[in-house]
Design an enzyme around this catalytic site. Structure first.
Site, PDB file in Angstrom:
ATOM      1  N   PRO A  10       0.796  -1.224   0.000  1.00  0.00           N
ATOM      2  CA  PRO A  10       0.000   0.000   0.000  1.00  0.00           C
ATOM      3  C   PRO A  10       0.835   1.283   0.000  1.00  0.00           C
ATOM      4  O   PRO A  10       1.869   1.371   0.664  1.00  0.00           O
ATOM      5  CB  PRO A  10      -0.831  -0.104   1.285  1.00  0.00           C
ATOM      6  N   ASN A  11       0.325   2.235  -0.763  1.00  0.00           N
ATOM      7  CA  ASN A  11       0.874   3.592  -0.872  1.00  0.00           C
ATOM      8  C   ASN A  11       2.145   3.684  -1.701  1.00  0.00           C
ATOM      9  O   ASN A  11       2.624   4.791  -1.973  1.00  0.00           O
ATOM     10  CB  ASN A  11       1.120   4.215   0.523  1.00  0.00           C
ATOM     11  N   ARG A  18       5.084  10.952  -2.512  1.00  0.00           N
ATOM     12  CA  ARG A  18       4.756  10.668  -1.115  1.00  0.00           C
ATOM     13  C   ARG A  18       6.003  10.851  -0.242  1.00  0.00           C
ATOM     14  O   ARG A  18       6.986  10.130  -0.418  1.00  0.00           O
ATOM     15  CB  ARG A  18       4.285   9.209  -1.049  1.00  0.00           C
ATOM     16  N   TYR A  23      11.190   8.752   1.116  1.00  0.00           N
ATOM     17  CA  TYR A  23      11.164   7.701   0.085  1.00  0.00           C
ATOM     18  C   TYR A  23      11.819   8.108  -1.238  1.00  0.00           C
ATOM     19  O   TYR A  23      11.926   7.285  -2.139  1.00  0.00           O
ATOM     20  CB  TYR A  23       9.717   7.256  -0.158  1.00  0.00           C
ATOM     21  N   ASN A  74       8.042  -5.612  -1.002  1.00  0.00           N
ATOM     22  CA  ASN A  74       7.993  -4.506  -0.049  1.00  0.00           C
ATOM     23  C   ASN A  74       6.540  -4.455   0.432  1.00  0.00           C
ATOM     24  O   ASN A  74       5.686  -3.891  -0.259  1.00  0.00           O
ATOM     25  CB  ASN A  74       8.409  -3.185  -0.696  1.00  0.00           C
ATOM     26  N   ALA A  77       3.242  -0.856   4.856  1.00  0.00           N
ATOM     27  CA  ALA A  77       2.702  -0.861   6.226  1.00  0.00           C
ATOM     28  C   ALA A  77       2.229  -2.247   6.663  1.00  0.00           C
ATOM     29  O   ALA A  77       2.210  -2.546   7.868  1.00  0.00           O
ATOM     30  CB  ALA A  77       1.563   0.143   6.331  1.00  0.00           C
ATOM     31  N   HIS A  80       4.178  -4.534   9.164  1.00  0.00           N
ATOM     32  CA  HIS A  80       4.088  -4.364  10.620  1.00  0.00           C
ATOM     33  C   HIS A  80       2.782  -4.894  11.202  1.00  0.00           C
ATOM     34  O   HIS A  80       2.599  -4.868  12.414  1.00  0.00           O
ATOM     35  CB  HIS A  80       4.255  -2.874  10.962  1.00  0.00           C
ATOM     36  N   ASP A  87       1.648 -15.701   6.525  1.00  0.00           N
ATOM     37  CA  ASP A  87       1.142 -17.065   6.295  1.00  0.00           C
ATOM     38  C   ASP A  87       1.182 -17.419   4.809  1.00  0.00           C
ATOM     39  O   ASP A  87       1.543 -18.536   4.445  1.00  0.00           O
ATOM     40  CB  ASP A  87      -0.297 -17.198   6.818  1.00  0.00           C
ATOM     41  N   GLU A  98      12.765  -9.429   1.408  1.00  0.00           N
ATOM     42  CA  GLU A  98      11.960  -8.282   1.865  1.00  0.00           C
ATOM     43  C   GLU A  98      12.743  -6.995   1.653  1.00  0.00           C
ATOM     44  O   GLU A  98      13.935  -6.933   1.979  1.00  0.00           O
ATOM     45  CB  GLU A  98      11.645  -8.482   3.353  1.00  0.00           C
ATOM     46  N   HIS A 100      12.714  -2.655   2.148  1.00  0.00           N
ATOM     47  CA  HIS A 100      12.152  -1.380   2.597  1.00  0.00           C
ATOM     48  C   HIS A 100      13.042  -0.282   2.062  1.00  0.00           C
ATOM     49  O   HIS A 100      14.273  -0.348   2.213  1.00  0.00           O
ATOM     50  CB  HIS A 100      12.085  -1.309   4.123  1.00  0.00           C
ATOM     51  N   ILE A 101      12.420   0.696   1.447  1.00  0.00           N
ATOM     52  CA  ILE A 101      13.187   1.803   0.875  1.00  0.00           C
ATOM     53  C   ILE A 101      13.887   2.582   1.986  1.00  0.00           C
ATOM     54  O   ILE A 101      15.058   2.946   1.879  1.00  0.00           O
ATOM     55  CB  ILE A 101      12.240   2.721   0.064  1.00  0.00           C
ATOM     56  N   SER A 102      13.142   2.842   3.056  1.00  0.00           N
ATOM     57  CA  SER A 102      13.703   3.575   4.201  1.00  0.00           C
ATOM     58  C   SER A 102      14.300   2.589   5.200  1.00  0.00           C
ATOM     59  O   SER A 102      13.998   1.391   5.164  1.00  0.00           O
ATOM     60  CB  SER A 102      12.607   4.411   4.877  1.00  0.00           C
ATOM     61  N   ARG A 107      13.406   4.557  12.328  1.00  0.00           N
ATOM     62  CA  ARG A 107      12.144   5.313  12.351  1.00  0.00           C
ATOM     63  C   ARG A 107      11.329   4.959  13.606  1.00  0.00           C
ATOM     64  O   ARG A 107      11.871   4.468  14.586  1.00  0.00           O
ATOM     65  CB  ARG A 107      11.392   5.041  11.043  1.00  0.00           C
ATOM     66  N   ARG A 111       7.543   0.596  13.481  1.00  0.00           N
ATOM     67  CA  ARG A 111       8.070   0.074  12.195  1.00  0.00           C
ATOM     68  C   ARG A 111       9.225  -0.913  12.399  1.00  0.00           C
ATOM     69  O   ARG A 111       9.731  -1.474  11.440  1.00  0.00           O
ATOM     70  CB  ARG A 111       8.557   1.217  11.303  1.00  0.00           C
TER      71      ARG A 111
HETATM   72  C1  DQA Z   1       8.293   1.013   3.817  1.00  0.00           C
HETATM   73  C2  DQA Z   1       8.386   1.265   5.326  1.00  0.00           C
HETATM   74  C3  DQA Z   1       7.041   1.044   5.989  1.00  0.00           C
HETATM   75  O1  DQA Z   1       7.140   1.270   7.392  1.00  0.00           O
HETATM   76  C4  DQA Z   1       6.016   2.009   5.423  1.00  0.00           C
HETATM   77  O2  DQA Z   1       4.747   1.754   5.979  1.00  0.00           O
HETATM   78  C5  DQA Z   1       5.965   1.989   3.942  1.00  0.00           C
HETATM   79  C6  DQA Z   1       7.193   1.826   3.167  1.00  0.00           C
HETATM   80  C7  DQA Z   1       9.610   1.357   3.095  1.00  0.00           C
HETATM   81  O3  DQA Z   1       9.741   0.981   1.924  1.00  0.00           O
HETATM   82  O4  DQA Z   1      10.498   2.018   3.663  1.00  0.00           O
HETATM   83  O5  DQA Z   1       4.911   2.221   3.347  1.00  0.00           O
HETATM   84  O6  DQA Z   1       8.050  -0.373   3.611  1.00  0.00           O
END
Ligand code: DQA
Length: 147
Positions: A10-11, A18, A23, A74, A77, A80, A87, A98, A100-102, A107, A111
């Site tokens: 998501p997002n 964003r 990011y 990725n 959210a 978490h 599953d 896995e 994560h960009i950040s 943070r 997270r």
């Molecule tokens: C994220 C980190 C997550 O905590 C956050 O909810 C995201 C992006 C990242 O790519 O850093 O939407 O997965």
């Protein structure tokens, strides 16, 4: 040709606009082009998908069985919160990486924990979108494609 399923949660369709201070300015299209180019470099294909819906991500993970050799995800959210995505990944046999960009560990405390990390063969965080290329390269290595 073996393929890697590259999933974004998501997002992440909002990448580029964003919270660019967190990011970056690159878009989801840039992420997908990077992942595909890295996969090709290793003699692999990449199928890229993004969804804002947990169930849709789960459907794609389930459908990956017997179809894709590895998953780069990725979960955003959902990392978490989602035992359901964990599953689903547990029913997949190949490598799971896995991304994560950040750097989620630098943070907010909420997270710092990822359910998906319980299944992931590797976790890459804080490398920006370059993390997707690292993830594809690691998946290729685990699949025995070391080029
Ligand atoms: C994220 C980190 C997550 O905590 C956050 O909810 C995201 C992006 C990242 O790519 O850093 O939407 O997965």
């Amino acid at each position: 040709m073996k393929t890697i399923l590259v999933l974004n949660g998501p997002n992440l369709n909002m990448l580029g606009t964003r919270q660019p201070e967190i990011y970056g300015r690159e878009t989801l299209a840039d992420v997908e082009a990077l992942a595909k180019a890295e996969a090709e470099r290793h003699g692999l294909g990449a199928e890229c998908r993004q969804s804002n819906r947990e169930g849709e991500l789960i459907d794609w993970i389930q459908a990956a069985r017997g179809k894709h050799a590895a998953i780069v995800i990725n979960p955003a959210a959902y990392s978490h919160t989602s035992v359901a995505i964990l599953d689903a990944l547990n029913s997949f046999d190949g490598p799971v990486i896995e991304v994560h960009i950040s750097n989620i560990h630098r943070r907010e405390a909420f997270r710092h924990h990822s359910y998906v990390s319980h299944r992931a063969d590797a976790v890459i965080a804080g490398a920006g979108i370059q993390g997707y290329a690292f993830a594809v390269a690691r998946a290729a290595h685990l699949l025995g494609k070391n080029a």
